[in-house]
Design a protein around this motif. Structure first.
Motif, PDB file in Angstrom:
ATOM      1  N   LYS A  59     -36.617 -17.706  14.070  1.00 56.63           N
ATOM      2  CA  LYS A  59     -35.475 -17.084  14.735  1.00 56.63           C
ATOM      3  C   LYS A  59     -35.165 -17.788  16.053  1.00 56.63           C
ATOM      4  CE  LYS A  59     -35.693 -12.346  13.182  1.00 56.63           C
ATOM      5  NZ  LYS A  59     -35.831 -10.974  13.677  1.00 56.63           N
ATOM      6  N   TRP A  64     -29.556 -16.508  17.462  1.00 55.78           N
ATOM      7  CA  TRP A  64     -30.487 -15.574  18.103  1.00 55.78           C
ATOM      8  C   TRP A  64     -30.536 -15.756  19.612  1.00 55.78           C
ATOM      9  CZ3 TRP A  64     -32.016 -11.587  15.416  1.00 55.78           C
ATOM     10  CH2 TRP A  64     -32.055 -11.703  14.025  1.00 55.78           C
ATOM     11  N   LEU A  75     -39.690  -7.357  19.625  1.00 56.80           N
ATOM     12  CA  LEU A  75     -40.006  -7.723  18.232  1.00 56.80           C
ATOM     13  C   LEU A  75     -38.897  -8.483  17.520  1.00 56.80           C
ATOM     14  CD1 LEU A  75     -41.800  -4.813  16.342  1.00 56.80           C
ATOM     15  CD2 LEU A  75     -42.733  -6.943  17.199  1.00 56.80           C
ATOM     16  N   TRP A  83     -45.288 -12.367  18.479  1.00 55.59           N
ATOM     17  CA  TRP A  83     -44.626 -11.391  17.620  1.00 55.59           C
ATOM     18  C   TRP A  83     -45.668 -10.650  16.776  1.00 55.59           C
ATOM     19  CZ3 TRP A  83     -44.922 -11.746  12.231  1.00 55.59           C
ATOM     20  CH2 TRP A  83     -44.321 -10.660  11.578  1.00 55.59           C
ATOM     21  N   ARG A  87     -46.229  -6.721  16.629  1.00 54.08           N
ATOM     22  CA  ARG A  87     -45.872  -6.037  15.383  1.00 54.08           C
ATOM     23  C   ARG A  87     -47.071  -5.178  14.941  1.00 54.08           C
ATOM     24  NH1 ARG A  87     -41.269  -5.676  11.523  1.00 54.08           N
ATOM     25  NH2 ARG A  87     -42.200  -4.247  10.076  1.00 54.08           N
ATOM     26  N   GLY A 248     -31.642  -0.197  16.940  1.00 58.58           N
ATOM     27  CA  GLY A 248     -31.610   1.063  16.216  1.00 58.58           C
ATOM     28  C   GLY A 248     -30.415   1.956  16.466  1.00 58.58           C
ATOM     29  N   THR A 251     -26.687   0.271  14.617  1.00 61.13           N
ATOM     30  CA  THR A 251     -26.877   0.185  13.164  1.00 61.13           C
ATOM     31  C   THR A 251     -26.840   1.581  12.521  1.00 61.13           C
ATOM     32  OG1 THR A 251     -29.214   0.059  13.731  1.00 61.13           O
ATOM     33  CG2 THR A 251     -28.175  -1.980  13.007  1.00 61.13           C
ATOM     34  N   THR A 255     -23.854   3.272  10.129  1.00 58.90           N
ATOM     35  CA  THR A 255     -24.173   3.829   8.803  1.00 58.90           C
ATOM     36  C   THR A 255     -23.522   5.195   8.655  1.00 58.90           C
ATOM     37  OG1 THR A 255     -26.305   2.709   8.849  1.00 58.90           O
ATOM     38  CG2 THR A 255     -26.082   4.497   7.261  1.00 58.90           C
ATOM     39  N   SER A 311     -26.166  -4.294   9.238  1.00 58.22           N
ATOM     40  CA  SER A 311     -26.583  -5.654   9.545  1.00 58.22           C
ATOM     41  C   SER A 311     -26.158  -6.471   8.334  1.00 58.22           C
ATOM     42  CB  SER A 311     -28.102  -5.692   9.734  1.00 58.22           C
ATOM     43  OG  SER A 311     -28.577  -6.990   9.487  1.00 58.22           O
ATOM     44  N   ARG A 316     -31.470 -17.802   9.953  1.00 53.22           N
ATOM     45  CA  ARG A 316     -32.775 -18.392  10.231  1.00 53.22           C
ATOM     46  C   ARG A 316     -32.608 -19.877  10.506  1.00 53.22           C
ATOM     47  NH1 ARG A 316     -34.314 -13.763  10.544  1.00 53.22           N
ATOM     48  NH2 ARG A 316     -36.048 -12.833   9.409  1.00 53.22           N
ATOM     49  N   ARG A 381     -40.929  -9.641   8.458  1.00 51.94           N
ATOM     50  CA  ARG A 381     -40.058  -9.273   9.587  1.00 51.94           C
ATOM     51  C   ARG A 381     -39.045  -8.205   9.206  1.00 51.94           C
ATOM     52  NH1 ARG A 381     -40.057 -13.322  14.347  1.00 51.94           N
ATOM     53  NH2 ARG A 381     -39.372 -11.365  15.229  1.00 51.94           N
ATOM     54  N   CYS A 383     -37.231  -4.692   8.971  1.00 51.80           N
ATOM     55  CA  CYS A 383     -36.986  -3.711  10.029  1.00 51.80           C
ATOM     56  C   CYS A 383     -38.150  -2.730  10.165  1.00 51.80           C
ATOM     57  CB  CYS A 383     -35.714  -2.930   9.686  1.00 51.80           C
ATOM     58  SG  CYS A 383     -35.330  -1.664  10.882  1.00 51.80           S
TER      59      CYS A 383
HETATM   60  C1  HEM Z   1     -29.436   1.716   9.613  1.00 51.81           C
HETATM   61  C2  HEM Z   1     -30.195   1.332  10.601  1.00 51.81           C
HETATM   62  C3  HEM Z   1     -30.837  -0.030  10.726  1.00 51.81           C
HETATM   63  C4  HEM Z   1     -30.547  -1.202  10.081  1.00 51.81           C
HETATM   64  C5  HEM Z   1     -29.468  -1.461   9.056  1.00 51.81           C
HETATM   65  C6  HEM Z   1     -31.484  -2.191  10.572  1.00 51.81           C
HETATM   66  C7  HEM Z   1     -31.538  -3.511  10.124  1.00 51.81           C
HETATM   67  C8  HEM Z   1     -32.507  -4.422  10.490  1.00 51.81           C
HETATM   68  C9  HEM Z   1     -32.659  -5.727   9.908  1.00 51.81           C
HETATM   69  C10 HEM Z   1     -31.776  -6.341   8.830  1.00 51.81           C
HETATM   70  C11 HEM Z   1     -33.727  -6.313  10.498  1.00 51.81           C
HETATM   71  C12 HEM Z   1     -34.310  -7.688  10.175  1.00 51.81           C
HETATM   72  C13 HEM Z   1     -33.672  -8.767  11.002  1.00 51.81           C
HETATM   73  C14 HEM Z   1     -34.223 -10.134  10.630  1.00 51.81           C
HETATM   74  O1  HEM Z   1     -35.092 -10.284   9.782  1.00 51.81           O
HETATM   75  O2  HEM Z   1     -33.744 -11.098  11.217  1.00 51.81           O
HETATM   76  C15 HEM Z   1     -34.241  -5.391  11.485  1.00 51.81           C
HETATM   77  C16 HEM Z   1     -35.305  -5.642  12.310  1.00 51.81           C
HETATM   78  C17 HEM Z   1     -35.738  -4.762  13.269  1.00 51.81           C
HETATM   79  N1  HEM Z   1     -35.294  -3.468  13.470  1.00 51.81           N
HETATM   80 FE1  HEM Z   1     -33.888  -2.507  12.409  1.00 51.81          FE
HETATM   81  N2  HEM Z   1     -32.304  -1.623  11.492  1.00 51.81           N
HETATM   82  C18 HEM Z   1     -31.957  -0.294  11.619  1.00 51.81           C
HETATM   83  C19 HEM Z   1     -32.546   0.641  12.420  1.00 51.81           C
HETATM   84  C20 HEM Z   1     -33.574   0.391  13.306  1.00 51.81           C
HETATM   85  C21 HEM Z   1     -34.179   1.379  14.172  1.00 51.81           C
HETATM   86  C22 HEM Z   1     -33.808   2.858  14.219  1.00 51.81           C
HETATM   87  C23 HEM Z   1     -35.110   0.719  14.928  1.00 51.81           C
HETATM   88  C24 HEM Z   1     -36.056   1.241  15.986  1.00 51.81           C
HETATM   89  C25 HEM Z   1     -36.191   2.453  16.360  1.00 51.81           C
HETATM   90  C26 HEM Z   1     -35.097  -0.672  14.516  1.00 51.81           C
HETATM   91  C27 HEM Z   1     -35.889  -1.660  15.035  1.00 51.81           C
HETATM   92  C28 HEM Z   1     -35.997  -2.934  14.525  1.00 51.81           C
HETATM   93  C29 HEM Z   1     -36.941  -3.928  15.036  1.00 51.81           C
HETATM   94  C30 HEM Z   1     -37.897  -3.747  16.213  1.00 51.81           C
HETATM   95  C31 HEM Z   1     -36.780  -5.074  14.239  1.00 51.81           C
HETATM   96  C32 HEM Z   1     -37.540  -6.390  14.351  1.00 51.81           C
HETATM   97  C33 HEM Z   1     -38.739  -6.361  13.432  1.00 51.81           C
HETATM   98  C34 HEM Z   1     -39.587  -7.630  13.466  1.00 51.81           C
HETATM   99  O3  HEM Z   1     -39.043  -8.731  13.502  1.00 51.81           O
HETATM  100  O4  HEM Z   1     -40.814  -7.469  13.457  1.00 51.81           O
HETATM  101  N3  HEM Z   1     -34.146  -0.829  13.534  1.00 51.81           N
HETATM  102  N4  HEM Z   1     -33.488  -4.236  11.438  1.00 51.81           N
END
Ligand code: HEM
Length: 435
Positions: A59, A64, A75, A83, A87, A248, A251, A255, A311, A316, A381, A383
């Motif tokens: 990333k 990014w 994260l 990371w 994580r 969070g 997104t 929805t 999203s 990448r 990685r 979510c």
């Molecule tokens: C409908 C709601 C959500 C959608 C559609 C969504 C979507 C995503 C997607 C697609 C990724 C991966 C990005 C990647 O690989 O480049 C991601 C990562 C992440 N999301 Fe969500 N997300 C949502 C809600 C949330 C919520 C509620 C939180 C926290 C309270 C959150 C925290 C994170 C974090 C911290 C990552 C990074 C994880 C990592 O790389 O280890 N997301 N999300």
């Protein structure tokens, strides 16, 4: 593929979907001017990038870069060992057992917002559903992160300044190769980031000093340890908190917005959804056990995220020369994975333009490849907040639908606009009606 930039700027999701239809199953090379990019069109290619050889697709840099200015080493934007350590520290906070402890707090926030919406319904007012949902999910996430440490006024003002920062960063996502100083709104962005730092670091320091044990995400983060037993410093806590808010809030809000639009267009599905809420929760306060029994509600949420994935793009950067399912990709190139493309592929989704929650019954899901559906990304990685957001969406739906019916204002234009997220271009004007 040459000269795609103007068409991409106009309507990137449709263009990418159209290209994928034209060259199904191929890895399509796109000429984006200064950078070389490849669009994945098959779930196996997505699986290779996100799962099988994920370490080779980073990333760092590219699209990014701008968002990293706000999220720091949180994260979403961190890489490598840093990371992985964080994580591992944070994963247990997002287990269903831990999240069950947040149901009451989420419910209180949503229920607390209801009188205001009911008042709008009585007044026959037109509301911007996208704005309402942003405000509501913002309150939910700030209340689950900071509990009673943040007053509603502080939460609203922090929310506002976070939105200023997101808007400036959205505008930069596709202009990542331009020097910051040449882009408009640079000063406002810097000011916003400084104000966010100050507010969040103050909350972190106060909590550390008070040594109080609470059941909100901040307390859980303060207790989170890596294998060697060490916790996070203040800066890392700030980065993770801002990351959770940014990742969070919008997104989940989007929805909900698309879901209320889709329900208005599909009254039969809305009736079935209301019947499940009535049967499982009735007029009670929902429990974590109720949420797991609300299976149809969950399918409606999944289908809304299929049609309008909040999203819609996961970029990448290739670290070392590689081959994605037989297609060579050079180091430094960008690989574009798109939920929008995957979720509308007629090879895996019959009549993809139709809203049909029953696609997500276990029987019908079983025949699809894993990465044909990826609203939360995938692989290591994926979510971290996926369960959190489904739980929150179920609570919002249950609380709002048992009191209100939302109807689209006739003639209001609805079409998706792709920025960092996929949102309704003209907002979503609706009237509210008591049920
Ligand atoms: C409908 C709601 C959500 C959608 C559609 C969504 C979507 C995503 C997607 C697609 C990724 C991966 C990005 C990647 O690989 O480049 C991601 C990562 C992440 N999301 Fe969500 N997300 C949502 C809600 C949330 C919520 C509620 C939180 C926290 C309270 C959150 C925290 C994170 C974090 C911290 C990552 C990074 C994880 C990592 O790389 O280890 N997301 N999300």
């Amino acid at each position: 593929m040459v000269g795609l930039l103007p068409a991409l700027a106009r309507d990137a999701p449709s263009l990418l979907r159209q290209l994928a239809r034209q060259y199904p199953g191929e890895l399509i090379e796109l000429d984006l001017g200064l950078t070389r990019a490849y669009l994945a069109t098959h779930p196996e290619q997505v699986q290779y990038v996100l799962h099988d050889n994920w370490r080779n697709f980073g990333k760092e840099g590219g699209m990014w870069k701008p968002i990293g200015r706000l999220l720091g080493n949180g994260l979403v934007t961190a890489g490598g060992d840093e990371w992985l350590r964080n994580r591992r520290r944070m994963q247990p906070l997002f287990s269903s057992r831990q999240l069950a402890g947040l149901v009451d707090r989420m419910f209180d926030v949503v229920e607390g917002d209801l009188p205001r919406l009911e008042e709008r319904a009585r007044a026959g007012a037109v509301v911007d559903m996208d704005k309402e949902m942003m405000q509501l999910t913002q309150r939910v996430i700030l209340a689950t992160m900071f509990g009673v440490s943040i007053t509603p006024r502080e939460a609203d003002s922090l929310g506002e300044v976070l939105l200023v920062a997101i808007q400036a960063l959205n505008a930069r996502m596709f202009l990542y190769f331009m020097p910051d100083r040449l882009l408009p709104g640079e000063r406002a962005l810097r000011d916003a980031i400084a104000r966010i730092d100050e507010a969040i670091l103050r909350l972190v320091r106060e909590r550390r000093r008070s040594k109080e044990e609470r059941d909100d995400l901040l307390s859980l983060l303060l207790r989170a340890r890596d294998e060697s037993g060490s916790g996070m410093d203040d800066r890392q806590l700030r980065d993770e908190l801002v990351t959770m808010f940014i990742a969070g809030n919008e997104t989940t809000a989007i929805t909900m917005t698309w879901l209320f639009y889709l329900l208005d267009r599909n009254p039969g599905i809305e009736r079935k959804l209301r019947a499940e809420i009535e049967e499982v929760v009735g007029d009670r306060r929902p429990t974590a056990a109720d949420l797991s029994r609300m299976e149809y509600t969950k399918m409606v949420i999944q289908e809304a995220m299929r049609m309008y994935p909040p999203s819609w793009l996961v970029p990448r950067t290739v670290k070392e020369d590689d081959q994605i399912c037989g297609y060579p990709v050079p180091a430094g190139a960008t690989v574009i994975l798109s939920q929008y493309v995957m979720h509308h592929d007629p090879a895996f989704w019959e009549a993809p333009a139709e809203f049909d929650p029953e696609r997500f019954t276990p029987e019908r899901s079983a025949s699809r490849p894993r990465y044909s559906y990826m609203p939360f990304g995938g692989g290591p990685r994926q979510c971290i907040g996926n369960l959190f957001s489904i739980m929150e969406a179920q609570i919002v739906i249950a609380v709002l639908l048992r009191r209100l019916r939302m109807r689209l204002v006739p003639g209001h234009p609805v079409s998706p606009q792709a920025v960092a997220t996929l949102r309704p271009r003209h907002g979503l004007k609706m009237t509210l009606h008591a049920v």
